[in-house]
Design an enzyme around this catalytic site. Structure first.
Site, mmCIF file in Angstrom:
data_model
loop_
_atom_site.group_PDB
_atom_site.id
_atom_site.type_symbol
_atom_site.label_atom_id
_atom_site.label_comp_id
_atom_site.label_asym_id
_atom_site.label_seq_id
_atom_site.Cartn_x
_atom_site.Cartn_y
_atom_site.Cartn_z
ATOM 1 N N GLU A 1 -4.504 3.798 6.338
ATOM 2 C CA GLU A 1 -4.385 3.494 4.907
ATOM 3 C C GLU A 1 -5.068 4.611 4.112
ATOM 4 O OE1 GLU A 1 -5.161 -0.613 3.721
ATOM 5 O OE2 GLU A 1 -6.233 0.125 1.949
ATOM 6 N N SER B 1 -10.881 -0.238 4.199
ATOM 7 C CA SER B 1 -10.103 -0.372 5.443
ATOM 8 C C SER B 1 -9.490 0.963 5.825
ATOM 9 C CB SER B 1 -8.983 -1.390 5.254
ATOM 10 O OG SER B 1 -9.558 -2.662 5.066
ATOM 11 N N ARG C 1 0.839 -1.220 0.000
ATOM 12 C CA ARG C 1 0.000 0.000 0.000
ATOM 13 C C ARG C 1 0.872 1.267 0.000
ATOM 14 N NH1 ARG C 1 -2.138 -3.713 -0.956
ATOM 15 N NH2 ARG C 1 -3.889 -4.759 0.028
HETATM 16 C C1 LIG Z 1 -15.753 -0.830 -0.208
HETATM 17 C C2 LIG Z 1 -14.277 -0.604 -0.412
HETATM 18 C C3 LIG Z 1 -13.434 -1.700 -0.569
HETATM 19 C C4 LIG Z 1 -12.061 -1.505 -0.753
HETATM 20 N N1 LIG Z 1 -11.263 -2.598 -0.917
HETATM 21 C C5 LIG Z 1 -9.941 -2.424 -1.118
HETATM 22 C C6 LIG Z 1 -9.081 -3.558 -1.323
HETATM 23 O O1 LIG Z 1 -9.513 -4.705 -1.335
HETATM 24 N N2 LIG Z 1 -7.760 -3.305 -1.512
HETATM 25 C C7 LIG Z 1 -7.240 -2.046 -1.510
HETATM 26 O O2 LIG Z 1 -6.033 -1.894 -1.700
HETATM 27 N N3 LIG Z 1 -8.027 -0.963 -1.334
HETATM 28 C C8 LIG Z 1 -9.356 -1.113 -1.135
HETATM 29 N N4 LIG Z 1 -10.158 -0.023 -0.939
HETATM 30 C C9 LIG Z 1 -9.561 1.327 -0.896
HETATM 31 C C10 LIG Z 1 -9.533 2.086 -2.239
HETATM 32 O O3 LIG Z 1 -10.518 1.624 -3.125
HETATM 33 C C11 LIG Z 1 -8.172 1.999 -2.895
HETATM 34 O O4 LIG Z 1 -7.193 2.609 -2.083
HETATM 35 C C12 LIG Z 1 -8.110 2.657 -4.275
HETATM 36 O O5 LIG Z 1 -6.825 2.470 -4.775
HETATM 37 C C13 LIG Z 1 -8.442 4.147 -4.286
HETATM 38 O O6 LIG Z 1 -8.790 4.476 -5.613
HETATM 39 P P1 LIG Z 1 -9.610 5.775 -5.967
HETATM 40 O O7 LIG Z 1 -9.651 5.917 -7.427
HETATM 41 O O8 LIG Z 1 -10.926 5.803 -5.264
HETATM 42 O O9 LIG Z 1 -8.657 6.899 -5.362
HETATM 43 P P2 LIG Z 1 -9.073 8.093 -4.411
HETATM 44 O O10 LIG Z 1 -9.627 7.556 -3.149
HETATM 45 O O11 LIG Z 1 -9.885 9.083 -5.151
HETATM 46 O O12 LIG Z 1 -7.647 8.725 -4.123
HETATM 47 C C14 LIG Z 1 -6.718 8.072 -3.281
HETATM 48 C C15 LIG Z 1 -5.378 8.815 -3.422
HETATM 49 O O13 LIG Z 1 -4.904 8.606 -4.727
HETATM 50 C C16 LIG Z 1 -4.583 9.848 -5.335
HETATM 51 N N5 LIG Z 1 -4.879 9.723 -6.766
HETATM 52 C C17 LIG Z 1 -6.055 9.322 -7.333
HETATM 53 N N6 LIG Z 1 -5.933 9.337 -8.672
HETATM 54 C C18 LIG Z 1 -4.669 9.754 -8.950
HETATM 55 C C19 LIG Z 1 -3.947 10.013 -10.149
HETATM 56 N N7 LIG Z 1 -4.488 9.843 -11.363
HETATM 57 N N8 LIG Z 1 -2.680 10.444 -10.033
HETATM 58 C C20 LIG Z 1 -2.086 10.658 -8.827
HETATM 59 N N9 LIG Z 1 -2.729 10.433 -7.663
HETATM 60 C C21 LIG Z 1 -3.994 9.986 -7.731
HETATM 61 C C22 LIG Z 1 -5.494 10.868 -4.648
HETATM 62 O O14 LIG Z 1 -4.946 12.174 -4.736
HETATM 63 C C23 LIG Z 1 -5.493 10.333 -3.235
HETATM 64 O O15 LIG Z 1 -4.381 10.815 -2.545
HETATM 65 C C24 LIG Z 1 -11.537 -0.186 -0.766
HETATM 66 C C25 LIG Z 1 -12.387 0.917 -0.619
HETATM 67 C C26 LIG Z 1 -13.748 0.719 -0.451
HETATM 68 C C27 LIG Z 1 -14.651 1.907 -0.284
#
Ligand SMILES: Cc1cc2nc3c(=O)[nH]c(=O)nc-3n(C[C@H](O)[C@H](O)[C@H](O)COP(=O)(O)OP(=O)(O)OC[C@H]3O[C@@H](n4cnc5c(N)ncnc54)[C@H](O)[C@@H]3O)c2cc1C
Length: 280
Positions: free
Chosen positions: A274, A204, A156
């Site tokens: 996280e 998480s 992560r």
């Molecule tokens: C129901 C649920 C289940 C989940 N299960 C998991 C799992 O199994 N495993 C896991 O690892 N995570 C899980 N997550 C957490 C999350 O989905 C991940 O961390 C995911 O990678 C975040 O993606 P996002 O597009 O929503 O990013 P965001 O939440 O919108 O952003 C997260 C970070 O990434 C940065 N970011 C986003 N896009 C870019 C870009 N293009 N360039 C640079 N920085 C960027 C943002 O600035 C921010 O700092 C879960 C979340 C939920 C709600």
């Protein structure tokens, strides 16, 4: 590009908490990203599935690449994809092209950019296992393609978290041995069973320490189900905090602080968030 002023960010976050941002932009082409040079402080959002926003006024520009969602098959298991594409679209594409690798993540509500930033993963698989290269807009606003070996990453964790760059596109290499619908369906069904998906949440809250699952430590501290204001430590999965109705930023922060304090007191473990906590 689509530009909005004084945009309500609650709806950009999966936990439905957040104030107002001065400007919100949805870019429609890579070329348009040069506009970022003219913005002051800025922040890129994926699906907001891992960001807790303060419920305050953000005097900055938030932007999304969700319209940069091209996907192209390059052959030999290689897929070129825009950072704004959703994981769901990538999985659909993999199924069409009989590629395997990320099925275990089915059901994670994320964009490719957000997943690369966080090095998202599950069951010992993480997205970086399949990266060939990542194209970023670097600190000097140059588009640079970095091969995987030049990008430091871990559990992560990626160097992107410590830099001020935008992930624009990536090339993945998957195995061409067929998409496993069973694994994808199993992963998504398991989430429905074990995660409180009917409530707004951020997945998480804490990374899992090496010695024990964060959920286990939280449960053993007697915190499962604890409510502060409109936020609750989920009864179903105690590493999730859910919005049970008009939760405030401060409600979630209070729960996070109490969890960290009690887990440290009982187990001498320093839990590390996280999620990204974004303050104004
Ligand atoms: C129901 C649920 C289940 C989940 N299960 C998991 C799992 O199994 N495993 C896991 O690892 N995570 C899980 N997550 C957490 C999350 O989905 C991940 O961390 C995911 O990678 C975040 O993606 P996002 O597009 O929503 O990013 P965001 O939440 O919108 O952003 C997260 C970070 O990434 C940065 N970011 C986003 N896009 C870019 C870009 N293009 N360039 C640079 N920085 C960027 C943002 O600035 C921010 O700092 C879960 C979340 C939920 C709600």
């Amino acid at each position: 590009m689509k530009r909005y002023q004084d945009f309500d960010i609650k709806n950009l976050s999966h936990i439905k908490i957040g104030g107002v941002v001065k400007e919100y932009i949805e870019f429609e082409s890579v070329d348009e990203l040069k506009y970022l040079k003219e913005c002051g402080k800025k922040f890129v959002i994926g699906k907001g599935s891992n960001i807790l926003f303060e419920d305050a006024y953000f005097d900055e520009t938030f932007f999304s690449l969700k319209r940069l969602s091209h996907i192209e098959y390059l052959g030999q298991g290689r897929v070129k994809i825009g950072a704004g594409s959703s994981l769901a679209d990538l999985l659909k594409f993999m199924a069409q092209h009989e590629l395997t690798g990320l099925e275990v993540l089915a059901g994670v509500p994320a964009t490719v950019g957000g997943m690369l930033y966080m090095n998202a993963g599950a069951n010992k698989i993480s997205i970086f296992d399949f990266v060939e290269n990542v194209t970023i807009l670097d600190e000097q606003y140059n588009l640079v393609t970095l091969p995987k070996y030049k990008i430091s990453h871990g559990y992560r964790e990626t160097e992107f978290k410590h830099r001020n760059v935008t992930i624009v596109e990536a090339i993945f290499r998957f195995l061409e041995v067929g998409y496993s619908f069973a694994t994808a369906m199993g992963a998504s069904d398991l989430k429905k069973m074990k995660q409180p998906l009917q409530y707004p949440n951020l997945g998480s809250i804490f990374k899992n320490p090496e010695s024990m699952g964060a959920w286990k430590a939280i449960t053993e501290c007697g915190l499962r189900g604890k409510i502060v204001g409109g936020a609750q430590i989920s009864e179903l999965h105690s590493n999730f905090i859910i919005n049970i109705g008009s939760a405030k930023f401060s409600d979630v922060i209070e729960l996070i602080s109490e969890i960290k304090f009690k887990v440290k007191e009982k187990f001498a473990i320093e839990l590390e968030e996280e999620i990204i906590i974004k303050k104004a």
